[in-house]
Design a protein around this motif. Sequence first.
Motif, short mmCIF file in Angstrom:
data_model
loop_
_atom_site.label_atom_id
_atom_site.label_comp_id
_atom_site.label_asym_id
_atom_site.label_seq_id
_atom_site.Cartn_x
_atom_site.Cartn_y
_atom_site.Cartn_z
N ILE A 114 69.79 59.64 111.29
CA ILE A 114 69.62 59.18 112.67
C ILE A 114 68.31 58.40 112.80
O ILE A 114 68.25 57.38 113.50
CB ILE A 114 69.66 60.37 113.63
N THR A 115 67.26 58.87 112.13
CA THR A 115 65.98 58.14 112.16
C THR A 115 66.15 56.74 111.61
O THR A 115 65.67 55.75 112.19
CB THR A 115 64.91 58.90 111.36
N GLY A 116 66.80 56.63 110.45
CA GLY A 116 67.04 55.31 109.87
C GLY A 116 67.94 54.45 110.75
O GLY A 116 67.74 53.23 110.87
N LEU A 117 68.95 55.08 111.39
CA LEU A 117 69.85 54.34 112.26
C LEU A 117 69.11 53.77 113.46
O LEU A 117 69.34 52.60 113.85
CB LEU A 117 70.98 55.26 112.73
N LEU A 118 68.21 54.54 114.03
CA LEU A 118 67.45 54.07 115.19
C LEU A 118 66.50 52.93 114.83
O LEU A 118 66.12 52.14 115.70
CB LEU A 118 66.66 55.23 115.80
N ILE A 119 66.11 52.85 113.57
CA ILE A 119 65.25 51.75 113.13
C ILE A 119 66.07 50.49 112.89
O ILE A 119 65.69 49.38 113.30
CB ILE A 119 64.49 52.15 111.85
N TRP A 120 67.23 50.64 112.25
CA TRP A 120 68.03 49.48 111.88
C TRP A 120 68.87 48.94 113.03
O TRP A 120 69.11 47.73 113.09
CB TRP A 120 68.94 49.82 110.70
N LEU A 121 69.36 49.82 113.92
CA LEU A 121 70.28 49.38 114.96
C LEU A 121 69.72 48.28 115.85
O LEU A 121 70.38 47.25 116.03
CB LEU A 121 70.72 50.59 115.80
N PRO A 122 68.52 48.42 116.44
CA PRO A 122 68.01 47.32 117.28
C PRO A 122 67.74 46.05 116.49
O PRO A 122 67.92 44.95 117.00
CB PRO A 122 66.73 47.90 117.89
N LEU A 123 67.30 46.20 115.22
CA LEU A 123 67.02 45.03 114.41
C LEU A 123 68.30 44.26 114.09
O LEU A 123 68.37 43.03 114.25
CB LEU A 123 66.31 45.44 113.11
N VAL A 124 69.33 44.99 113.66
CA VAL A 124 70.60 44.35 113.32
C VAL A 124 71.24 43.73 114.56
O VAL A 124 71.78 42.62 114.51
CB VAL A 124 71.55 45.37 112.67
N THR A 125 71.16 44.43 115.68
CA THR A 125 71.73 43.90 116.92
C THR A 125 71.03 42.62 117.35
O THR A 125 71.68 41.65 117.77
CB THR A 125 71.63 44.95 118.05
N THR A 126 69.71 42.61 117.24
CA THR A 126 68.95 41.40 117.60
C THR A 126 69.32 40.23 116.70
O THR A 126 69.54 39.11 117.19
CB THR A 126 67.43 41.68 117.48
N ILE A 127 69.42 40.48 115.40
CA ILE A 127 69.80 39.42 114.46
C ILE A 127 71.21 38.92 114.76
O ILE A 127 71.49 37.72 114.71
CB ILE A 127 69.68 39.93 113.01
N TRP A 128 72.11 39.86 115.09
CA TRP A 128 73.50 39.49 115.37
C TRP A 128 73.58 38.60 116.61
O TRP A 128 74.29 37.58 116.61
CB TRP A 128 74.34 40.74 115.57
N VAL A 129 72.85 38.96 117.67
CA VAL A 129 72.87 38.17 118.90
C VAL A 129 72.29 36.78 118.66
O VAL A 129 72.86 35.77 119.10
CB VAL A 129 72.10 38.89 120.02
N LEU A 130 71.17 36.72 117.94
CA LEU A 130 70.56 35.42 117.65
C LEU A 130 71.46 34.56 116.77
O LEU A 130 71.54 33.34 116.94
CB LEU A 130 69.19 35.62 116.98
N THR A 131 72.15 35.21 115.82
CA THR A 131 73.07 34.48 114.94
C THR A 131 74.24 33.91 115.74
O THR A 131 74.63 32.75 115.54
CB THR A 131 73.59 35.40 113.83
N MET A 132 74.80 34.72 116.65
CA MET A 132 75.91 34.24 117.48
C MET A 132 75.46 33.09 118.36
O MET A 132 76.18 32.11 118.55
CB MET A 132 76.44 35.40 118.34
N LEU A 133 74.24 33.19 118.91
CA LEU A 133 73.72 32.11 119.74
C LEU A 133 73.53 30.84 118.93
O LEU A 133 73.87 29.74 119.38
CB LEU A 133 72.40 32.55 120.37
N ALA A 134 72.98 30.98 117.73
CA ALA A 134 72.76 29.82 116.87
C ALA A 134 74.09 29.17 116.48
O ALA A 134 74.22 27.94 116.47
CB ALA A 134 71.99 30.23 115.62
N ARG A 135 75.10 29.98 116.17
CA ARG A 135 76.41 29.44 115.80
C ARG A 135 77.06 28.72 116.98
O ARG A 135 77.71 27.69 116.81
CB ARG A 135 77.31 30.56 115.30
N THR A 136 76.87 29.26 118.18
CA THR A 136 77.43 28.62 119.37
C THR A 136 76.79 27.27 119.60
O THR A 136 77.47 26.28 119.90
CB THR A 136 77.22 29.52 120.61
#
Length: 206
Positions: free
Chosen positions: A9-31
């Motif tokens: 859970i500790t590792g998940l809480l570290i990676w989840l916001p980072l991966v989500t941020t990268i995913w949103v920025l990637t989707m925006l860049a692709r759009t």
Amino acid sequence: MRFFKRYFITGLLIWLPLVTTIWVLTMLARTLDSLVPSFLSPEALFGVAIPGFELALVLGIILLTGLFFANFIGRAILSRWEALLGRIPLVRSIYNSVKQVGDTVFSPNGQAFRQAILVQYPHQGSWTIGFLTGAPCLEIADLLAGDHISVYVPTTPNPTSGFFLMMPRADVQVLDMSVDTALKYIISMGVVVPPPSISHHSRSHS
């Protein structure tokens, strides 16, 4: 098992916001990349792929457009262009609606999402955070008794959807927290508690 659960859970809480941020920025860049026609791609212009070229091109066009239409000549051209679009029935309704929302949200002098408030919703005794968006139009205001305001109540954890309400101003409590802080509080479903404001400290000590 408890050891695994704790550190997972500790590792998940570290990676989840980072991966989500990268995913949103990637989707925006692709759009934004998809807005560039093929004849303006780096392969067509230079014969070689250049990562991020389409994104930089779109951002540059948006910036240049803002610079051009900020002067007198640009505003005159924009006025005639909007008048032309206003003569096309279906285009007129869509364009004007989107433009009014954009002008309201992004205008530095606008009221949209400028103030976080506390409202009772969906029933009396149940409180949630909303945002002041303005006042009801004259036609509706004439049918309402007393002073009313327009309120947007976002859903959680996705604040891009929500409910538009017109509520008595007397039933609304203005919050000291900023809009950004209130959004974080909503998105986290109340987990990320905002720090006490200065005025709250002063009231507590008085």
